[in-house]
Design a protein around this motif. Structure first.
Motif, short mmCIF file in Angstrom:
data_model
loop_
_atom_site.label_atom_id
_atom_site.label_comp_id
_atom_site.label_asym_id
_atom_site.label_seq_id
_atom_site.Cartn_x
_atom_site.Cartn_y
_atom_site.Cartn_z
N THR A 7 0.23 -0.84 -0.16
CA THR A 7 0.13 0.09 0.08
C THR A 7 0.80 1.52 0.12
O THR A 7 0.35 2.59 -0.13
CB THR A 7 -0.78 -0.07 0.85
N ARG A 8 2.27 1.04 0.46
CA ARG A 8 2.67 3.00 0.61
C ARG A 8 4.69 1.78 0.72
O ARG A 8 4.91 0.85 0.89
CB ARG A 8 2.72 3.56 1.89
N ASP A 9 5.06 2.85 0.27
CA ASP A 9 6.70 2.42 -0.18
C ASP A 9 7.53 3.76 0.08
O ASP A 9 7.33 5.12 0.00
CB ASP A 9 7.33 2.19 -1.73
N VAL A 10 7.95 3.55 1.50
CA VAL A 10 8.25 4.86 2.59
C VAL A 10 10.25 4.71 2.33
O VAL A 10 10.50 4.05 3.12
CB VAL A 10 7.51 5.28 3.35
N PRO A 11 10.46 6.00 1.56
CA PRO A 11 12.14 5.75 1.80
C PRO A 11 12.17 6.36 2.89
O PRO A 11 11.66 7.23 3.88
CB PRO A 11 12.47 6.16 0.47
N THR A 12 13.89 6.03 3.52
CA THR A 12 14.15 5.82 4.83
C THR A 12 15.38 7.17 4.47
O THR A 12 16.25 6.45 3.85
CB THR A 12 14.42 5.41 6.02
N GLU A 13 16.11 8.01 6.03
CA GLU A 13 16.91 8.44 5.28
C GLU A 13 18.25 6.91 5.61
O GLU A 13 19.63 7.71 5.25
CB GLU A 13 17.91 9.47 6.41
N ALA A 14 18.18 6.02 5.91
CA ALA A 14 19.34 4.75 6.23
C ALA A 14 19.74 4.54 4.76
O ALA A 14 20.08 3.28 4.80
CB ALA A 14 19.41 4.22 7.07
N GLY A 15 18.91 4.57 3.79
CA GLY A 15 18.98 4.02 3.19
C GLY A 15 17.56 2.70 2.31
O GLY A 15 16.75 2.57 1.06
N VAL A 16 17.15 1.92 3.66
CA VAL A 16 16.00 1.03 3.76
C VAL A 16 14.49 2.27 3.33
O VAL A 16 14.86 2.46 3.45
CB VAL A 16 15.90 0.23 4.99
N HIS A 17 13.71 1.17 3.25
CA HIS A 17 12.93 1.72 2.77
C HIS A 17 11.38 0.74 3.50
O HIS A 17 11.56 -0.95 4.01
CB HIS A 17 11.57 1.41 1.16
N VAL A 18 10.57 1.54 3.74
CA VAL A 18 10.14 1.17 4.72
C VAL A 18 8.28 -0.07 3.86
O VAL A 18 8.26 1.51 3.56
CB VAL A 18 9.58 1.09 5.52
N LEU A 19 7.90 -0.85 3.55
CA LEU A 19 7.07 -1.07 2.47
C LEU A 19 5.99 -1.51 3.67
O LEU A 19 5.75 -2.78 4.01
CB LEU A 19 7.44 -2.60 1.36
N GLU A 20 4.83 -0.65 3.24
CA GLU A 20 3.26 -1.23 3.78
C GLU A 20 2.47 -2.07 3.56
O GLU A 20 2.23 -1.43 1.97
CB GLU A 20 2.99 0.34 4.30
N VAL A 21 2.40 -2.80 4.08
CA VAL A 21 2.14 -4.58 2.89
C VAL A 21 0.31 -4.50 4.31
O VAL A 21 0.54 -4.16 5.38
CB VAL A 21 2.40 -5.51 2.92
N ARG A 22 -1.14 -4.60 3.69
CA ARG A 22 -2.01 -5.02 3.96
C ARG A 22 -2.90 -5.98 3.48
O ARG A 22 -2.55 -6.43 2.47
CB ARG A 22 -2.54 -3.72 3.53
N PRO A 23 -3.71 -7.00 3.94
CA PRO A 23 -4.32 -7.85 3.57
C PRO A 23 -4.67 -7.44 2.09
O PRO A 23 -5.71 -6.62 2.36
CB PRO A 23 -5.83 -8.39 4.68
N ALA A 24 -4.73 -8.12 1.71
CA ALA A 24 -5.38 -8.08 -0.73
C ALA A 24 -7.10 -8.09 0.19
O ALA A 24 -7.50 -8.53 1.11
CB ALA A 24 -5.00 -8.82 -1.13
#
Ligand SMILES: C[S@@+](CC[C@H](N)C(=O)[O-])C[C@H]1O[C@@H](n2cnc3c(N)ncnc32)[C@H](O)[C@@H]1O
Length: 324
Positions: free
Chosen positions: A307-324
């Motif tokens: 549902t979302r792709d949130v980049p971070t300052e540390a290079g990794v991303h937070v990929l927000e995932v929910r039930p379909a």
């Protein structure tokens, strides 16, 4: 000529030596011994139990790479790069260095066999899968945990700064390792029930609420939020889909899953660290880093949606995932 293509190539080819120079320094305790000030090689050799001439040549090798500074009187001091080899300093890479030199090193020599004939380099070198080897060898498990903890300490603050976790009432960190990310989440959501979930030998002795288990079989059900940080990259698509499916089964319809991973760039030079991590997980586990589109497809195959792709300052991303 310094800086010429030949010089650059020669240094790249000698990378095998540099990995071991760094490893030797950390294994002997050179950076911590130099923390209080410059020392000469015989003095350090006496304190650390090393052969003076060999240690001197190792220190010179590190000085040539600007990890140490060689002073006019022959003593050696930590450079700003060498400072990061000390234990417990902010941004320390000590654990990462120890894992590369002492745990990953031999497997890289099997990359040629793997590229030619297939297989997982670590298993070709060591005769068993990576996590089984760690379970059987406490010293190597400790080295791996230290490396994960260093990296995770660098990433955790950036993850909770980029993604608001303060509303979570319950959080399970699946394959959470040292629990650095879970601790960072708990700081932002102090009343949340937190639970670390990892292999039994990893959670043993944790000061966090913890459960040992196998994320290919089952993870604790019904939590508001699930974390999967640097877990999916350890596995090929089939295994990664199975981990996601197990998480999907544990989730409520309104639960959220936060996948924390590097996202592969279009061109390798745009994010060399992500590309190198792709090679680490190839060598150790035959895992892979992925693009955001590949994560979306993997989630869809497990009954989830990105549902979302949130980049971070540390290079990794937070990929927000929910039930379909
Ligand atoms: C690359 S580490 C990531 C650790 C942590 N999440 C972090 O971000 O630093 C992968 C973790 O998965 C755990 N793991 C591997 N196989 C597992 C399994 N079958 N069940 C549960 N945990 C597992 C490992 O013990 C390790 O802690």
């Amino acid at each position: 000529m310094p800086g010429s293509p030949a010089d650059r190539l020669a240094r790249l080819a000698d990378g095998y030596l540099v990995t071991q120079l760094l490893h030797v320094a950390v294994a002997l305790g050179v950076p911590d011994a130099l923390a209080a000030g410059a020392r000469n090689a015989p003095d350090l050799a006496r304190e650390l139990g090393a052969v003076p001439d060999v240690l001197h040549r190792v220190l010179r090798g590190l000085a040539a790479e600007e990890v140490l500074e060689e002073l006019p009187d022959g003593r050696f001091a930590l450079s700003p790069v060498g400072e990061l080899l000390r234990a417990g300093v902010p941004g320390s890479l000590r654990g990462a260095v120890a894992a590369r030199g002492g745990l990953y090193y031999r497997s890289a020599a099997e990359l040629f066999a793997a590229v030619r004939d297939g297989g997982t380099p670590f298993e070709l070198a060591e005769g068993r899968p990576f996590f089984d080897a760690l379970a059987a060898e406490p010293a190597r498990l400790a080295a791996f945990r230290a490396s994960m903890a260093d990296r995770s300490a660098r990433e955790a603050g950036a993850v909770v700064a980029a993604y608001d976790v303060s509303g979570f009432a319950s959080v399970v960190d699946v394959g959470g390792g040292s629990g650095a990310l879970l601790r960072a989440v708990r700081e932002r959501a102090p009343s949340a029930d937190v639970l670390l979930f990892d292999r039994p030998e990893v959670v043993a002795g944790s000061d966090l609420p913890a459960v040992g288990g196998d994320f290919f079989a089952q993870v604790p059900a019904g939590s508001d939020a699930y974390l999967l940080s640097r877990v999916l990259h350890d596995w090929d698509d089939d295994a990664a889909r199975r981990v996601l499916t197990v998480c999907r089964v544990a989730m409520r319809p309104d639960s959220v899953l936060l996948v924390v991973e590097a996202v592969l760039p279009e061109r390798a030079v745009d994010d060399p660290a992500a590309v190198r991590m792709d090679l680490h997980v190839l060598v150790l586990l035959r895992g892979r880093e992925r693009t955001a589109a590949e994560y979306a497809a993997l989630c869809a195959a497990a009954g989830l949606r990105l549902t979302r792709d949130v980049p971070t300052e540390a290079g990794v991303h937070v990929l927000e995932v929910r039930p379909a």
